[in-house]
Enzyme design. Sequence first.
Site, short mmCIF file in Angstrom:
data_model
loop_
_atom_site.label_atom_id
_atom_site.label_comp_id
_atom_site.label_asym_id
_atom_site.label_seq_id
_atom_site.Cartn_x
_atom_site.Cartn_y
_atom_site.Cartn_z
N ARG B 99 0.83 -1.21 0.00
CA ARG B 99 0.00 0.00 0.00
C ARG B 99 0.86 1.27 0.00
O ARG B 99 0.56 2.24 -0.71
CB ARG B 99 -0.91 -0.03 1.25
CG ARG B 99 -1.95 1.08 1.31
CD ARG B 99 -3.06 0.91 0.30
NE ARG B 99 -2.90 1.70 -0.87
CZ ARG B 99 -3.28 1.34 -2.09
NH1 ARG B 99 -3.86 0.18 -2.31
NH2 ARG B 99 -3.07 2.13 -3.11
N LYS B 134 2.78 24.80 -2.99
CA LYS B 134 1.51 24.15 -2.67
C LYS B 134 1.67 22.63 -2.78
O LYS B 134 1.08 21.98 -3.66
CB LYS B 134 0.41 24.64 -3.61
CG LYS B 134 0.04 26.10 -3.35
CD LYS B 134 -1.05 26.63 -4.27
CE LYS B 134 -1.22 28.13 -4.00
NZ LYS B 134 -2.09 28.79 -4.99
N LYS B 166 6.47 38.88 -1.02
CA LYS B 166 5.09 38.81 -1.46
C LYS B 166 4.28 39.97 -0.88
O LYS B 166 4.77 40.74 -0.05
CB LYS B 166 4.48 37.46 -1.04
CG LYS B 166 5.31 36.28 -1.55
CD LYS B 166 4.58 34.97 -1.37
CE LYS B 166 3.50 34.81 -2.43
NZ LYS B 166 2.91 33.46 -2.43
N GLU B 194 13.25 38.17 -5.69
CA GLU B 194 12.03 38.16 -6.48
C GLU B 194 10.94 38.92 -5.72
O GLU B 194 10.85 38.84 -4.49
CB GLU B 194 11.58 36.72 -6.74
CG GLU B 194 10.28 36.67 -7.54
CD GLU B 194 9.95 35.27 -8.08
OE1 GLU B 194 10.62 34.31 -7.66
OE2 GLU B 194 9.02 35.17 -8.90
N ASP B 217 1.33 38.59 -10.52
CA ASP B 217 0.25 37.83 -9.89
C ASP B 217 -1.12 38.19 -10.49
O ASP B 217 -1.56 39.33 -10.38
CB ASP B 217 0.25 38.10 -8.39
CG ASP B 217 -0.74 37.19 -7.68
OD1 ASP B 217 -0.84 36.02 -8.07
OD2 ASP B 217 -1.43 37.69 -6.76
#
Lengths: 288, 288, 288, 288, 288, 288
Positions: B99, B134, B166, B194, B217
């Site tokens: 498994r 992610k 960001k 960046e 973005d």
Amino acid sequence: MVTDNAAVRRVLRQALDEDIGSGDVTTDAVVDPAVMARAEVVAKEAGVLAGVPVAVVLLEMVGPGIEARPLVRDGDSLEPGTVVLEAEGPARFLLQVERTLLNFVMRLSGIATMTRRYAERLAGSKTRLLDTRKTTPGLRVLEKYAVRVGGGRNHRLGLYDGILIKNNHIAVCGDVQEAIRRARSLAPMPCKVEVEVRTLEEVRRAVEAGAEVLLLDHMDRDEMARVVDYCHWKVLTEASGNLTPDDVAAAAEIGVDFVSVGALTRSAVWLDFSMRMTPLPEDPHGPA
Amino acid sequence: MVTDNAAVRRVLRQALDEDIGSGDVTTDAVVDPAVMARAEVVAKEAGVLAGVPVAVVLLEMVGPGIEARPLVRDGDSLEPGTVVLEAEGPARFLLQVERTLLNFVMRLSGIATMTRRYAERLAGSKTRLLDTRKTTPGLRVLEKYAVRVGGGRNHRLGLYDGILIKNNHIAVCGDVQEAIRRARSLAPMPCKVEVEVRTLEEVRRAVEAGAEVLLLDHMDRDEMARVVDYCHWKVLTEASGNLTPDDVAAAAEIGVDFVSVGALTRSAVWLDFSMRMTPLPEDPHGPA
Amino acid sequence: MVTDNAAVRRVLRQALDEDIGSGDVTTDAVVDPAVMARAEVVAKEAGVLAGVPVAVVLLEMVGPGIEARPLVRDGDSLEPGTVVLEAEGPARFLLQVERTLLNFVMRLSGIATMTRRYAERLAGSKTRLLDTRKTTPGLRVLEKYAVRVGGGRNHRLGLYDGILIKNNHIAVCGDVQEAIRRARSLAPMPCKVEVEVRTLEEVRRAVEAGAEVLLLDHMDRDEMARVVDYCHWKVLTEASGNLTPDDVAAAAEIGVDFVSVGALTRSAVWLDFSMRMTPLPEDPHGPA
Amino acid sequence: MVTDNAAVRRVLRQALDEDIGSGDVTTDAVVDPAVMARAEVVAKEAGVLAGVPVAVVLLEMVGPGIEARPLVRDGDSLEPGTVVLEAEGPARFLLQVERTLLNFVMRLSGIATMTRRYAERLAGSKTRLLDTRKTTPGLRVLEKYAVRVGGGRNHRLGLYDGILIKNNHIAVCGDVQEAIRRARSLAPMPCKVEVEVRTLEEVRRAVEAGAEVLLLDHMDRDEMARVVDYCHWKVLTEASGNLTPDDVAAAAEIGVDFVSVGALTRSAVWLDFSMRMTPLPEDPHGPA
Amino acid sequence: MVTDNAAVRRVLRQALDEDIGSGDVTTDAVVDPAVMARAEVVAKEAGVLAGVPVAVVLLEMVGPGIEARPLVRDGDSLEPGTVVLEAEGPARFLLQVERTLLNFVMRLSGIATMTRRYAERLAGSKTRLLDTRKTTPGLRVLEKYAVRVGGGRNHRLGLYDGILIKNNHIAVCGDVQEAIRRARSLAPMPCKVEVEVRTLEEVRRAVEAGAEVLLLDHMDRDEMARVVDYCHWKVLTEASGNLTPDDVAAAAEIGVDFVSVGALTRSAVWLDFSMRMTPLPEDPHGPA
Amino acid sequence: MVTDNAAVRRVLRQALDEDIGSGDVTTDAVVDPAVMARAEVVAKEAGVLAGVPVAVVLLEMVGPGIEARPLVRDGDSLEPGTVVLEAEGPARFLLQVERTLLNFVMRLSGIATMTRRYAERLAGSKTRLLDTRKTTPGLRVLEKYAVRVGGGRNHRLGLYDGILIKNNHIAVCGDVQEAIRRARSLAPMPCKVEVEVRTLEEVRRAVEAGAEVLLLDHMDRDEMARVVDYCHWKVLTEASGNLTPDDVAAAAEIGVDFVSVGALTRSAVWLDFSMRMTPLPEDPHGPA
């Protein structure tokens, strides 16, 4: 609560460490340690929420001084824009936890959302929806929690807490009845003996040897009905094998006791969330 | 090779432990330790294979005496029924690894398959496909490996190996130019700086302060074209924000340097595989 | 703060465990658990302080009930006799943490002191002082922190966060231009590509293939000047190779962008500190 | 052998992980996994070698397929240019182990070299050179091994394996005789009771209460002589406190049993080594 | 085999580390690393052997080069003087493993011996002997293995693999029937629902609500007989509560399905073994 | 306190994890997280208590919100029915800690009770009772603590903190005097050199070579008397070898300095305790 568990807490700790590693070079350079901020976790899609206790523990684990306020509970339905959690504390910790927190909440909510979709097809029946062991390596306890949140029940957690004699066991053991006899006399007493079967003949032999649950693998609806009829009052039945929501509803009508659905975890797409932050006036009692 | 990495090997070890826990109660009861078997890992859907080296290490880790023979290489295309790997050894170990092995190969092949679908839209262009952070908590190095197998390139691995300023950083730092200046003087030297930007004005200010890469973005195609034009020969550009394969193709035509796509990991459904086993004549040199 | 990092905290925990092991046999026998004490950490040599946050975390980690008051900040200059930190709490914990705390503060302050000596020679120039990976195994993040405290900037933290193609890479890869091309297309996007060069011809070929930083290894001042002239406005330069403080000053005059100096960590002698303790009146709320 | 020890092996594993982290981005991009190479570890300064068994274990730990041939033994003297070890195997593993291997050998050889310098001053005397607990956090067992290689003997390894009642213990316990009595009746039986003393009066009281070793802290030569005279045939003596090689020679003449010298580890500068690599013809049996 | 399990191997590793710690100071000083020896593990009392696979793994774990030859199998009866295992290899490793190896074999054989004494009283009956969770912290999987060796069967391994609603659960839940209903709908499907009962009324209510096994706590023989009569063909029964071998025989006559006996692990005294060593001629291929 | 020690705390954490594993399926299903309860730990046999600090730490470790009040101290005598500790908090945590807490207290109190029985036979003599390394793997520090609680003193903790040259060392080293000489010059300075002897001739040779303690293994009382006479004022003596309480009293009369008794840990049966719980009115500030 799932986050009481020490093994779960280690998984959360490792997830933070995986992202932060030797240090968050951007935040360390750019953000003054004294800056305080407010963060909101926002749903960007409709679905079922799962993972709030995980988010709360991550916020407490990433560093001291964060206060978290959940606004929605696991199992509740979400619309795009729903704010599910607010947190205030040192901006650097909020920035460091952001991605890890979202990854957990997105994955777990994706599973809960998928589970809800299947569970709704069983409403009103006595048939119960089960998960499988097709879970992301490392996250099993959490993903099985998300299944419960979405309305499913757990099959065994691992190889250690349930007896399931599958075709591969029978292939190497040689005989299903011998396998069942061994399981009944050697395995830990509290586990039910479940056996995978494909034909009515296998059903008959398994029941005769003392199987307590039958896993009906990829059976068509007629066969399933015959097995359920045969087992009535004697052993439990579980339908399995790439079941769609329609298959699940059909199985319930036939009267199997359980349906197990790998798609709950294997085919669940992550539900989208984001975190938005705003600065707060500096904490007068914060780090000097 | 990705499985050279000690952290990756620990992840594989933990995954086995998660499933086996205090012991495989079914196999321990049902299967004689001396039984030897042959196992085949078979694709049940079409897609791109990823995870063979992982499978090989798991087979070696689960217990002594297994010989594994990969038949297909990571990155190759699969048809339903393709046998990707054969293994022979003690049946109990093959049953215990089944498994966990499948879960890794299914997840990683799912990512490689999704990545290939996007990468094909960039064929012939100079634009490169990037992944994001992610990724499933705990599996980042492996999932980013699967992206490379599928034809993508990696963005940063974590917060520790790349500077990405960001919106949330700018929100708490106050000014993008100040943030860039700090990053350029305080962060480790080898990292490019960046910066996430949303408007042309932000682009202008970021470039002026020394940004080396711009993360565009959720920009529309016109804006993107203007930014690319402005940046030409000066700074690199990266388009991002729920990009579909069509968006990616459009971005390539505009000439951005990179497209980063969360869906490679967030929306990848597991590719289906199974393992089938047959018993072998007993090993004359096996456990007495 | 460097002590936010979970990996750093594990290093501190392990250091305490290394010294305490199965128990502090002297203190356990000699000191009543109820005895409270006051401890002062005192510099015995002049230099630059580094390690106060480490000391604070160790004092909190060794056992409950210690209150620590830093009196001097990392980066400040010390004279013999300067008291840098006071702590009060259970005497047994202060005795158990003493040696480990001093070992960290002595080593880190030694590095900060050595770094300051080099950094002073760069005052007023645009050339930045970098460290290397010649750090004590296990302590890299902390030793690189001490370099920053002393006025240096960090080169890459490890093999994972920066591309540096050294002679040994070129030796086994065969060609510097091929190596650079591979790095530019296969390594994670955010890392600059740095290449070690020894001759002007190597410089020319590296720049042509897309090197972003050049590591000038053991070049004399004339060669260095020619390289800096050649690279102007195109690629960054870093001088390296057993540089003395005088060499560093000379490199700054020539105009290289960075000097990297192994001696910051390799040749730093520990700065001397001691801890002196005095008993306090018993805590009325302490352990019964 | 020091590398038999499981704790030491964990330290070596962690050191490799610290440097390699999530992966060696340069080597992974630039070096084909099939490339084989030969590496030589070369001394660049004169001194005493320590760390060969560590190097051998690191070469075996970093990945399969490396063959190591030590050419010089720990404790031997080195000239600049001496090749101390050769290794052959996959180039990628040699590149990944290089810095960590050199850091250990440089640090340990630095300590052995410093120890030899002190030990030579005790040649022909019965006085033995001891180390202290002023060792790099995390590396104590290895650094104490390097002291033995250089000709020293170990004092206690940590707080767990020896009783040493220091001034701070006496300060919080109140009375040296009471402290000694407690240690003699409560601490594990096999440990000698050692007590730090500064005056003849303290010596007298400590001996009276049953001290078995006296630590003479910062005593001048006259005092030391008086103590040695007083203790003769009764208790052992150990001189300590920033001792230079000359101090050590003087203490030997006076006839103390032991001198303990923090400088062996605290002031040892790393001995310089490098690794040079050459490619080998490809291994025909290597990774396909 | 029990030693296949990774958690068990970690326990063995930790046990070695607990004894060896920072190093075996006696052997390191006294025994030349090149000396080879032969060791025999000898029983000094009559009893039932358990722990041979553990001994074999410890001998392999302590260091390379030991060859072990088991002469007796787990479950076999021992007389004083029986040699159960021979080993040859580096003397230093044999000396380092001696105490840990004996401690495991003595403890596990003590449990097997005690279990055998109880199991013999059930010979010929259908009643099965079960263990409890009264096991030494850290050694549960191994101690439960020793129970199987002695002829017992395992009850649940921990809180995670079996449902047992005890008096304390009922006390805080309020009602046994509500507790059973919750367990039947919320706990993982494969676990039988077992309930502790003390009176016939409790039996009746538990069976009515769906209990699958009844734990008869400290019931006298008459009550037990009435419960067994009531439960016949419906639910399983388990007798418990400081049962002596005579009690166990009586319970079997009454016809309960299981007896669970804490004394198997709680009252087992260690069976005595020793190890004797003889030197061998030096290995010509050993450590140089 | 023994529970200050980080290694001890890890042992307690692992013991909890061993029992709870992936989750307490009974409590999770049956007990509402908001239910609060009161628990009492009650002795069911007469004996000596040991393990209260362990119980307190376990109650704090299992989850937040438990308040523990010890009512009896380690070393105090117990009657059946003595309540040794009360605790209040979330019922689910009390249920999860119950078995682990009792297992520790039962095992440690069993050892303290056995030790007290031996120690009483030495009352009034100068002979001290020592333990051995025959301790449960993983629990040594705790079991040696229980010995101290019962009135014994510790021999060495492991191979790392005491020199004991046993027959097996001499067998492989060849000569006892050579072994002693090596130990005196190579082992860490603070350890006394102890040697196992069986005859007067061995005693003489060991003393001559500098042994500081003699382990008299299985000597009869006459021999022992002769050795003690011979050693008087020169070296310490320790009697050993399956000593009964009577043997211990006899050895004290003869005047040996120490008796070491494996039975303190090897033959100690667990003292019986139970935990009884009652529900409390819900905590108004508990989990919402």
